[in-house]
Each structure stands twice: as C-alpha cells, then as structure tokens.
Design an enzyme around this catalytic site. Structure first.
Site, PDB file in Angstrom:
ATOM      1  N   LEU A  66      16.853 -26.225 -42.482  1.00  0.00           N
ATOM      2  CA  LEU A  66      17.397 -27.363 -41.771  1.00  0.00           C
ATOM      3  C   LEU A  66      16.382 -28.679 -41.896  1.00  0.00           C
ATOM      4  O   LEU A  66      15.426 -28.602 -41.579  1.00  0.00           O
ATOM      5  CB  LEU A  66      17.761 -27.093 -40.279  1.00  0.00           C
ATOM      6  CG  LEU A  66      18.752 -26.073 -40.176  1.00  0.00           C
ATOM      7  CD1 LEU A  66      19.209 -26.073 -38.612  1.00  0.00           C
ATOM      8  CD2 LEU A  66      19.973 -26.212 -40.877  1.00  0.00           C
ATOM      9  N   GLY A 111      16.802 -22.201 -42.408  1.00  0.00           N
ATOM     10  CA  GLY A 111      18.081 -22.356 -43.004  1.00  0.00           C
ATOM     11  C   GLY A 111      18.453 -22.087 -44.400  1.00  0.00           C
ATOM     12  O   GLY A 111      19.418 -21.799 -44.699  1.00  0.00           O
ATOM     13  N   ASN A 135      11.636 -18.052 -39.628  1.00  0.00           N
ATOM     14  CA  ASN A 135      10.392 -18.567 -39.316  1.00  0.00           C
ATOM     15  C   ASN A 135      10.467 -19.234 -37.984  1.00  0.00           C
ATOM     16  O   ASN A 135       9.573 -19.802 -37.763  1.00  0.00           O
ATOM     17  CB  ASN A 135       9.604 -19.106 -40.408  1.00  0.00           C
ATOM     18  CG  ASN A 135       9.924 -20.456 -40.959  1.00  0.00           C
ATOM     19  OD1 ASN A 135      11.504 -20.406 -41.137  1.00  0.00           O
ATOM     20  ND2 ASN A 135       9.533 -21.337 -40.931  1.00  0.00           N
ATOM     21  N   GLU A 136      11.656 -19.526 -37.817  1.00  0.00           N
ATOM     22  CA  GLU A 136      12.103 -20.391 -36.400  1.00  0.00           C
ATOM     23  C   GLU A 136      10.994 -20.317 -35.258  1.00  0.00           C
ATOM     24  O   GLU A 136      10.506 -21.493 -34.908  1.00  0.00           O
ATOM     25  CB  GLU A 136      13.434 -20.269 -35.861  1.00  0.00           C
ATOM     26  CG  GLU A 136      14.754 -20.875 -36.785  1.00  0.00           C
ATOM     27  CD  GLU A 136      14.931 -19.978 -37.977  1.00  0.00           C
ATOM     28  OE1 GLU A 136      14.573 -19.179 -38.365  1.00  0.00           O
ATOM     29  OE2 GLU A 136      16.014 -20.574 -38.544  1.00  0.00           O
TER      30      GLU A 136
HETATM   31  N1  CO8 Z   1      13.014 -31.058 -43.077  1.00  0.00           N
HETATM   32  C1  CO8 Z   1      12.514 -32.193 -43.043  1.00  0.00           C
HETATM   33  N2  CO8 Z   1      11.428 -32.636 -44.115  1.00  0.00           N
HETATM   34  C2  CO8 Z   1      10.860 -31.445 -44.709  1.00  0.00           C
HETATM   35  C3  CO8 Z   1      11.352 -30.210 -44.316  1.00  0.00           C
HETATM   36  C4  CO8 Z   1      12.036 -30.000 -43.481  1.00  0.00           C
HETATM   37  N3  CO8 Z   1      12.751 -28.532 -43.156  1.00  0.00           N
HETATM   38  N4  CO8 Z   1      10.363 -29.184 -45.081  1.00  0.00           N
HETATM   39  C5  CO8 Z   1       9.630 -30.049 -45.717  1.00  0.00           C
HETATM   40  N5  CO8 Z   1       9.925 -31.336 -45.432  1.00  0.00           N
HETATM   41  C6  CO8 Z   1       9.183 -32.560 -46.002  1.00  0.00           C
HETATM   42  C7  CO8 Z   1       7.520 -32.532 -45.775  1.00  0.00           C
HETATM   43  O1  CO8 Z   1       7.443 -33.022 -44.286  1.00  0.00           O
HETATM   44  C8  CO8 Z   1       7.156 -33.347 -46.790  1.00  0.00           C
HETATM   45  O2  CO8 Z   1       7.442 -34.928 -46.533  1.00  0.00           O
HETATM   46  P1  CO8 Z   1       6.301 -35.905 -46.898  1.00  0.00           P
HETATM   47  O3  CO8 Z   1       6.345 -36.043 -48.231  1.00  0.00           O
HETATM   48  O4  CO8 Z   1       7.017 -37.243 -46.160  1.00  0.00           O
HETATM   49  O5  CO8 Z   1       5.205 -35.542 -46.503  1.00  0.00           O
HETATM   50  C9  CO8 Z   1       8.134 -33.168 -47.974  1.00  0.00           C
HETATM   51  O6  CO8 Z   1       9.384 -32.409 -47.296  1.00  0.00           O
HETATM   52  C10 CO8 Z   1       7.345 -32.211 -48.798  1.00  0.00           C
HETATM   53  O7  CO8 Z   1       7.040 -30.894 -48.308  1.00  0.00           O
HETATM   54  P2  CO8 Z   1       5.595 -30.317 -48.755  1.00  0.00           P
HETATM   55  O8  CO8 Z   1       4.637 -31.364 -48.930  1.00  0.00           O
HETATM   56  O9  CO8 Z   1       5.471 -29.224 -47.455  1.00  0.00           O
HETATM   57  O10 CO8 Z   1       5.972 -29.336 -50.038  1.00  0.00           O
HETATM   58  P3  CO8 Z   1       5.479 -28.084 -50.275  1.00  0.00           P
HETATM   59  O11 CO8 Z   1       5.919 -27.892 -51.419  1.00  0.00           O
HETATM   60  O12 CO8 Z   1       4.122 -27.915 -50.118  1.00  0.00           O
HETATM   61  O13 CO8 Z   1       6.166 -26.849 -49.416  1.00  0.00           O
HETATM   62  C11 CO8 Z   1       7.896 -26.059 -47.835  1.00  0.00           C
HETATM   63  C12 CO8 Z   1       7.520 -26.818 -49.185  1.00  0.00           C
HETATM   64  C13 CO8 Z   1       7.288 -24.613 -48.348  1.00  0.00           C
HETATM   65  C14 CO8 Z   1       9.606 -26.081 -47.977  1.00  0.00           C
HETATM   66  C15 CO8 Z   1       7.141 -26.645 -46.779  1.00  0.00           C
HETATM   67  O14 CO8 Z   1       7.511 -28.043 -46.762  1.00  0.00           O
HETATM   68  C16 CO8 Z   1       7.879 -25.932 -45.471  1.00  0.00           C
HETATM   69  O15 CO8 Z   1       7.381 -24.895 -45.229  1.00  0.00           O
HETATM   70  N6  CO8 Z   1       8.548 -26.729 -44.753  1.00  0.00           N
HETATM   71  C17 CO8 Z   1       8.866 -26.587 -43.502  1.00  0.00           C
HETATM   72  C18 CO8 Z   1      10.335 -25.391 -43.665  1.00  0.00           C
HETATM   73  C19 CO8 Z   1      10.753 -24.952 -42.410  1.00  0.00           C
HETATM   74  O16 CO8 Z   1       9.940 -24.355 -41.522  1.00  0.00           O
HETATM   75  N7  CO8 Z   1      12.006 -25.210 -42.188  1.00  0.00           N
HETATM   76  C20 CO8 Z   1      12.412 -24.879 -40.857  1.00  0.00           C
HETATM   77  C21 CO8 Z   1      13.463 -25.998 -40.424  1.00  0.00           C
HETATM   78  S1  CO8 Z   1      14.372 -25.080 -38.795  1.00  0.00           S
HETATM   79  C22 CO8 Z   1      15.780 -24.407 -39.564  1.00  0.00           C
HETATM   80  O17 CO8 Z   1      16.005 -24.325 -40.680  1.00  0.00           O
HETATM   81  C23 CO8 Z   1      16.459 -23.669 -38.538  1.00  0.00           C
HETATM   82  C24 CO8 Z   1      16.546 -23.985 -37.276  1.00  0.00           C
HETATM   83  C25 CO8 Z   1      17.704 -23.322 -36.238  1.00  0.00           C
HETATM   84  C26 CO8 Z   1      17.778 -24.238 -35.175  1.00  0.00           C
HETATM   85  C27 CO8 Z   1      17.527 -23.478 -33.826  1.00  0.00           C
HETATM   86  C28 CO8 Z   1      17.339 -24.658 -32.839  1.00  0.00           C
HETATM   87  C29 CO8 Z   1      18.037 -24.161 -31.456  1.00  0.00           C
END
Ligand code: CO8
Length: 260
Positions: A66, A111, A135-136
């Site tokens: 997400l 997500g 990993n939430e």
């Molecule tokens: N949302 C928005 N932006 C993101 C996300 C995301 N999920 N993931 C990465 N980005 C952004 C980064 O901030 C970065 O932005 P910027 O260029 O402006 O700095 C850009 O995308 C590129 O990211 P990275 O530099 O980190 O790229 P890498 O190739 O090094 O890594 C990864 C890629 C592995 C995807 C890494 O970015 C990562 O681990 N991201 C987070 C993933 C994550 O933890 N997602 C969880 C989202 S929550 C969800 O999906 C379920 C929620 C359920 C809801 C429950 C609530 C009640």
C-alpha cells in the site's frame, strides 16, 4: 494518468500478462488500484481470457504494498475511499474466475505479498536480495483480519502467527520452505515457468476448477463482505490516531535515510 498496468492478452492461449508499472516501486496508490481493478475487470469479462499472470515491470520490486502516502496526512474521507479500493482489489483478485499466477520478480512486502497470496500459484525469482511477507507490525500497524485469513489459507495458522507478529520478510528459500511461494526459479526463467504452469492449470475444465476455488475461498470472502463497512471504519479510526501517524512518518523517514 494511464498506462501503469500493461496488459497483453495472447488470444491463442487465452492467457494475459498483467504487468504492474507504477514506478518506481509499484506502491498501491488509489489511482493505481483503480486502474488495476479496471484492467482486471476487463479480462474477467473477456470470454477469450482464462488465465492471468501477474508480474512487475519495475526493476527488483514486485510491489512495495500500500502506498504509505495514501495513509498519511489525509482526510478521514480519503482514508475511507482508499480502504474501500484496497478491499475491492482483494475481493476481485481472490475470487477471480480466471487462473491467477503471480510471477514474483522482486520484493513483495505487505500489500504486495497480499496480492501474491490472492493468486492460485506463486513463482518467485530466487534472487537473495528479494523478500516477501506481511511486515505490517514493523511499521507499527496491524494487518487486517482478511490479510491474516488469506495468509492462514496459504501457510497455515502457526506460520501465520509467527510471521505476522514479527512482521517477517522472508528470503526466497525461506518463503518456499513455509509454502508462501510454490516454486523458485532463476530470474530469467520466471515468465516461461509461469506460462508452463498456467497451461497445466488450464488443462482442467474451467467450471470444475472455478467451483472448487469458490468452495475453498467463499467462507473467507464472506467474512469481509459481512463486515465491510465496519472494516472501513476500523481502518479510518486506526490510521487517524496520532500515534499511528507518527509511526508511519518515522517509517517513511527511515526508508529515505536508509537509502542515504
Ligand atoms: N509507499 C509509498 N512510497 C514508498 C513505498 C510505499 N509502500 N515504498 C517505497 N516508497 C518510496 C520510497 O520512500 C522512495 O521514495 P523517494 O524516492 O521519494 O525517497 C521510493 O519509493 C523508492 O524506495 P527505496 O529507495 O526504498 O527503494 P529500494 O529499491 O531501496 O527498496 C522497497 C524498495 C523494498 C520496496 C522499500 O522501499 C520498502 O521496503 N518499502 C516499504 C514497503 C513497506 O513496508 N510497505 C508496507 C506498506 S503497508 C501495507 O501494504 C499494508 C497496510 C495494511 C493496513 C493496516 C492499517 C490498519
């Protein structure tokens, strides 16, 4: 804008490849989810399409899950609309009449993992840099019950309990060992393997397979359908908490710093 989901339907095989191209990381924003749903619906209604291979056009990432920016600093109305779209994605993908195969050619947290476990079969590239899992809790947030249910249906109760409490992200061999993915292949073989597995699944008469899939998944789907509105309200009241907004902000900062 458009063009963030590239769809190629091979009319001779009845198999479509849906490639997610919401660069850089295929985060599931409201716009992207909307486009994804429209593309999926079109294929679902196309009698010439029997199977979908879901994959990524973003290098090294299947989907980052997400879009955190959709859950941060927005209005309650926006959160409700966003959450409804997330529910819709799950409902459509999990109940698809088509054979769905995830060709996981990159990391797939939260997500992203949910999308993969909605499919009928998962093939992951055996690149040690990739990881997959719900990993939430590492973000200080809680996977909703239907994320949990989908995971239980895939890897069982005990593995889900450990995996969700710790917010574990698994390497490809670990993911394969616990059954989170069905098969590992060298990265360059992932699309051809997906096509080969698809033809095995398509050898089964559609109606028999579809009724069986529905029998397996309907109780899980019905749980969300019975509580859809309260699930939206839960999400909104959870995500608007100051402490949760603070956790998400810290997590976003950590992501940016980690990159350096
Ligand atoms: N949302 C928005 N932006 C993101 C996300 C995301 N999920 N993931 C990465 N980005 C952004 C980064 O901030 C970065 O932005 P910027 O260029 O402006 O700095 C850009 O995308 C590129 O990211 P990275 O530099 O980190 O790229 P890498 O190739 O090094 O890594 C990864 C890629 C592995 C995807 C890494 O970015 C990562 O681990 N991201 C987070 C993933 C994550 O933890 N997602 C969880 C989202 S929550 C969800 O999906 C379920 C929620 C359920 C809801 C429950 C609530 C009640």
């Amino acid at each position: 804008g458009h063009g963030r989901v590239a769809v190629e339907l091979d009319s001779s095989t009845g198999v479509a490849v849906m490639k997610m191209e919401n660069l850089p990381v295929n985060s599931l924003s409201l716009d992207f989810l909307t486009e994804f749903l429209i593309s999926l619906e079109k294929l679902e209604n196309d009698r010439g399409c029997r199977g979908v291979i879901l994959t990524s056009g973003a290098p090294k990432i299947f989907s980052a899950g997400l879009d955190i920016m959709e859950m941060y600093g927005k209005s309650a109305e926006h959160y409700a609309e966003f959450w409804k779209a997330v529910q819709e994605m799950w409902l459509r993908l999990y109940q698809s009449n088509m054979v769905t195969i995830a060709a996981i050619n990159g990391s797939s947290p939260a997500g992203g993992c949910l999308m993969a476990v909605c499919c009928d079969y998962r093939i992951m590239a055996e690149n040690p840099k990739y990881s997959i899992g719900l990993n939430e809790t590492q973000l200080g947030i809680v996977a909703p019950f239907w994320f949990k249910d989908t995971m239980v249906n895939t890897i069982g109760n005990r593995a889900t309990e450990r995996s969700l409490e710790l917010g574990l992200l698994y390497s490809p061999p670990e993911a394969h060992k616990i059954g989170l993915v069905d098969q590992l292949v060298p990265e360059e073989k992932i699309q051809s393997t997906a096509a080969a597995v698809m033809s095995q699944w398509l050898a089964i008469p559609d109606h028999a397979r579809q009724i069986t899939k529905s029998m397996m998944r309907k109780p899980t789907v019905d749980r969300l359908l019975a509580h859809r509105e309260s699930d939206i309200q839960n999400f909104v009241s959870f995500i608007t908490k100051d402490s949760i907004q603070k956790s998400l902000q810290m997590y976003m900062e950590m992501l940016k710093q980690r990159r350096g």
